[in-house]
Scaffold this active site. Structure first.
Site, PDB file in Angstrom:
ATOM      1  N   HIS A  82       0.839  -1.191   0.000  1.00 56.77           N
ATOM      2  CA  HIS A  82       0.000   0.000   0.000  1.00 56.77           C
ATOM      3  C   HIS A  82       0.874   1.241   0.000  1.00 56.77           C
ATOM      4  O   HIS A  82       1.826   1.333   0.759  1.00 56.77           O
ATOM      5  CB  HIS A  82      -0.896   0.016   1.247  1.00 56.77           C
ATOM      6  CG  HIS A  82      -1.797   1.210   1.305  1.00 56.77           C
ATOM      7  ND1 HIS A  82      -3.019   1.247   0.686  1.00 56.77           N
ATOM      8  CD2 HIS A  82      -1.637   2.420   1.887  1.00 56.77           C
ATOM      9  CE1 HIS A  82      -3.585   2.424   0.888  1.00 56.77           C
ATOM     10  NE2 HIS A  82      -2.764   3.153   1.612  1.00 56.77           N
ATOM     11  N   ASP A 161     -14.944   3.178   6.901  1.00 60.32           N
ATOM     12  CA  ASP A 161     -13.895   4.066   6.390  1.00 60.32           C
ATOM     13  C   ASP A 161     -14.433   4.956   5.274  1.00 60.32           C
ATOM     14  O   ASP A 161     -14.112   6.139   5.213  1.00 60.32           O
ATOM     15  CB  ASP A 161     -12.688   3.252   5.887  1.00 60.32           C
ATOM     16  CG  ASP A 161     -11.617   4.183   5.342  1.00 60.32           C
ATOM     17  OD1 ASP A 161     -11.111   5.003   6.126  1.00 60.32           O
ATOM     18  OD2 ASP A 161     -11.311   4.128   4.142  1.00 60.32           O
ATOM     19  N   ARG A 168     -14.265  13.323   6.906  1.00 62.27           N
ATOM     20  CA  ARG A 168     -12.957  13.944   7.202  1.00 62.27           C
ATOM     21  C   ARG A 168     -12.556  14.910   6.095  1.00 62.27           C
ATOM     22  O   ARG A 168     -12.007  15.985   6.352  1.00 62.27           O
ATOM     23  CB  ARG A 168     -11.881  12.851   7.363  1.00 62.27           C
ATOM     24  CG  ARG A 168     -12.002  12.095   8.669  1.00 62.27           C
ATOM     25  CD  ARG A 168     -11.132  10.858   8.653  1.00 62.27           C
ATOM     26  NE  ARG A 168      -9.736  11.177   8.446  1.00 62.27           N
ATOM     27  CZ  ARG A 168      -8.836  10.345   7.894  1.00 62.27           C
ATOM     28  NH1 ARG A 168      -9.198   9.134   7.500  1.00 62.27           N
ATOM     29  NH2 ARG A 168      -7.601  10.708   7.747  1.00 62.27           N
ATOM     30  N   SER A 183      -7.503   4.307   9.076  1.00 63.04           N
ATOM     31  CA  SER A 183      -8.159   4.251   7.769  1.00 63.04           C
ATOM     32  C   SER A 183      -7.412   3.289   6.834  1.00 63.04           C
ATOM     33  O   SER A 183      -8.007   2.382   6.235  1.00 63.04           O
ATOM     34  CB  SER A 183      -8.195   5.674   7.181  1.00 63.04           C
ATOM     35  OG  SER A 183      -8.442   5.647   5.807  1.00 63.04           O
ATOM     36  N   LYS A 187      -8.524  -1.040   5.868  1.00 57.12           N
ATOM     37  CA  LYS A 187      -8.733  -1.560   4.502  1.00 57.12           C
ATOM     38  C   LYS A 187      -7.778  -2.721   4.225  1.00 57.12           C
ATOM     39  O   LYS A 187      -8.140  -3.708   3.584  1.00 57.12           O
ATOM     40  CB  LYS A 187      -8.499  -0.437   3.480  1.00 57.12           C
ATOM     41  CG  LYS A 187      -9.674   0.537   3.437  1.00 57.12           C
ATOM     42  CD  LYS A 187      -9.461   1.642   2.437  1.00 57.12           C
ATOM     43  CE  LYS A 187      -8.429   2.618   2.892  1.00 57.12           C
ATOM     44  NZ  LYS A 187      -8.709   4.020   2.743  1.00 57.12           N
TER      45      LYS A 187
HETATM   46  N1  URA Z   1      -5.243   7.143   2.578  1.00 58.81           N
HETATM   47  C1  URA Z   1      -6.242   6.471   3.213  1.00 58.81           C
HETATM   48  O1  URA Z   1      -6.647   5.406   2.779  1.00 58.81           O
HETATM   49  N2  URA Z   1      -6.778   7.014   4.317  1.00 58.81           N
HETATM   50  C2  URA Z   1      -6.358   8.189   4.845  1.00 58.81           C
HETATM   51  O2  URA Z   1      -6.865   8.608   5.861  1.00 58.81           O
HETATM   52  C3  URA Z   1      -5.327   8.874   4.174  1.00 58.81           C
HETATM   53  C4  URA Z   1      -4.779   8.313   3.045  1.00 58.81           C
END
Ligand code: URA
Length: 435
Positions: A82, A161, A168, A183, A187
């Site tokens: 990621h 999320d 947010r 967050s 995922k």
């Molecule tokens: N990428 C994400 O998936 N979440 C965040 O809060 C910031 C960047």
């Protein structure tokens, strides 16, 4: 339990209990807790932070808020990767086939771009015919048969999320380490891999502006992953300069093919090798330096490129891109940007480069903007290069000339050109291992 009490306690910097964090995540996801209370809570977190335990509880509650992917039908250690997002970051296009060519299956769910940063799904969709929307059974079968498959997030993955991120985004509560960590990791945990390598970026084009902040975020995410039983590593990489020379979806696919052919820009190849070595190491392929050599060999021998061909074929992509990668961007008109005076490029503003590319049609200003796959920028000169007045420093590709002048202005202002040769750019700040 009352949300107002949780907000009051978080405002005073108190640690909440696990059941209170769950109450917030579940209540907000199913609509019992209204946006205004959730926003107040998020802002309190921005000011007073969260303890490691609170972040872990929040991540877990978010990961469980929807479907969780079961990758157990794919044999071997499944490794995910990621990136916290940057400009010109096409590493997933290279890493998925590269790591798969070394015998480690990659089952990856990726996102779309927003604002100045690009998204892997948009890049893959620049390939004519390429399908990123697969049902779960086809996704798993493709990984079993091909070794690699990259799709968009499907089903009901981490709805908490999705809802929280949207809130947010409009309440000035994105740039909080605990909230970003929860967050991202929710995922990743829900996506089911056994091992996760994080590319945490710092600099002008990234969420984290300094290497120190990126290290802090990386440590938190590595800790959360470990607490959830995942093997973890994080690589801290520089995003003061766009990665590689191409920004924009079709152009980035063409550049990824170059790297898979054993060519391509040095910075992009290097970041990919560092990340691939960590992915292979976590999958148990040997020490990190052996894993790096393995990845290097896969690029130089053409086996990684062959894996990308197979992945493309399995996902419906037009094989012509391998003979004529120009089809990815030749629909756009090309305009040149000239250096205003002699000198050395001292620094670049990666975020401004990303914004310029977005203005040309390569990115999304809002979530429903339509992308032009052929649009983008090729940087002919980057930080550390000498330039002569009038020489082409970038080429701009667009089908929307109405925004061209603004994009040129943004891009030109993103370069600082002056007399002295600057110090070399540090590409990889460090690696954080989950041990
Ligand atoms: N990428 C994400 O998936 N979440 C965040 O809060 C910031 C960047």
């Amino acid at each position: 339990m009352r949300m107002i009490d949780l907000i009051e306690r978080k405002k005073r910097g108190k640690e909440l209990r696990e059941e209170e964090i769950r109450y917030f995540i579940e209540g907000f996801t199913d609509g019992r807790i209204p946006d205004y209370q959730a926003a107040a809570f998020l802002m309190a977190v921005c000011f007073t932070g969260m303890t490691d335990r609170e972040i872990a509880w929040m991540t877990d509650a978010m990961a469980r808020s929807g479907d969780q992917v079961d990758l157990s039908s794919i044999p071997g250690v499944k490794v995910d990767k990621h990136s916290t997002g940057g400009v010109g970051d096409k590493t997933t296009l290279i890493l998925a086939p590269l790591v798969a060519a070394c015998g480690v299956p990659v089952a990856k769910m990726s996102g779309r771009g927003l604002g100045h940063t690009g998204g892997t799904v948009d890049k893959l969709e620049a390939i004519p015919g390429f399908c990123t929307a697969m049902n779960r059974a086809d996704f798993l079968r493709t990984v079993r048969e091909t070794g690699a498959c990259v799709v968009g997030q499907s089903g009901n993955l981490t709805p908490a999320d999705k809802k929280l991120y949207a809130l947010r985004d409009v309440t000035g509560t994105v740039d909080s380490v605990p909230l970003i960590a929860a967050s991202v990791m929710s995922k990743k945990i829900a996506a089911g891999a056994d091992a996760i390598v994080l590319d945490v970026k710092y600099g002008g084009g990234a969420f984290m502006k300094t290497a120190q902040d990126a290290v802090q975020l990386a440590r938190k995410m590595v800790e959360i992953g470990r607490a959830c039983g995942r093997k973890m590593a994080a690589v801290i990489t520089n995003m003061n300069v766009p990665l590689g020379n191409c920004i924009g979806n079709g152009l980035e696919v063409a550049e990824a093919i170059e790297v898979l052919e054993g060519r391509g820009p040095d910075d992009l190849r290097e970041v990919c090798l560092v990340l691939a070595a960590q992915m292979l190491f976590l999958a148990g392929k040997g020490e990190v330096d052996i894993c790096r050599q393995m990845a290097q060999k896969a690029l130089d021998s053409g086996s990684a490129l062959e894996k990308f061909r197979q992945m493309c074929a399995a996902q419906g992509g037009d094989p012509t891109i391998f003979q004529r990668p120009e089809i990815l961007y030749e629909k756009a008109k090309v305009y040149e940007l000239a250096a205003p005076w002699d000198g050395w490029i001292q620094e670049m503003d990666a975020e401004a480069c990303g914004r310029a590319s977005m203005l040309l049609g390569a990115g999304r200003e809002t979530a429903d903007s339509v992308i032009d796959p052929a649009a983008g920028i090729v940087l002919c000169r980057k930080t550390g290069d000498p330039v002569k007045e009038g020489e082409t420093i970038a080429r701009l590709y667009t089908g929307r000339p109405d925004q061209l002048e603004q994009a040129k202005k943004e891009l030109l202002e993103s370069y600082r050109i002056a007399g002295e040769k600057p110090d070399a750019v540090l590409l990889v700040h460090g690696v954080i291992l989950g041990e």
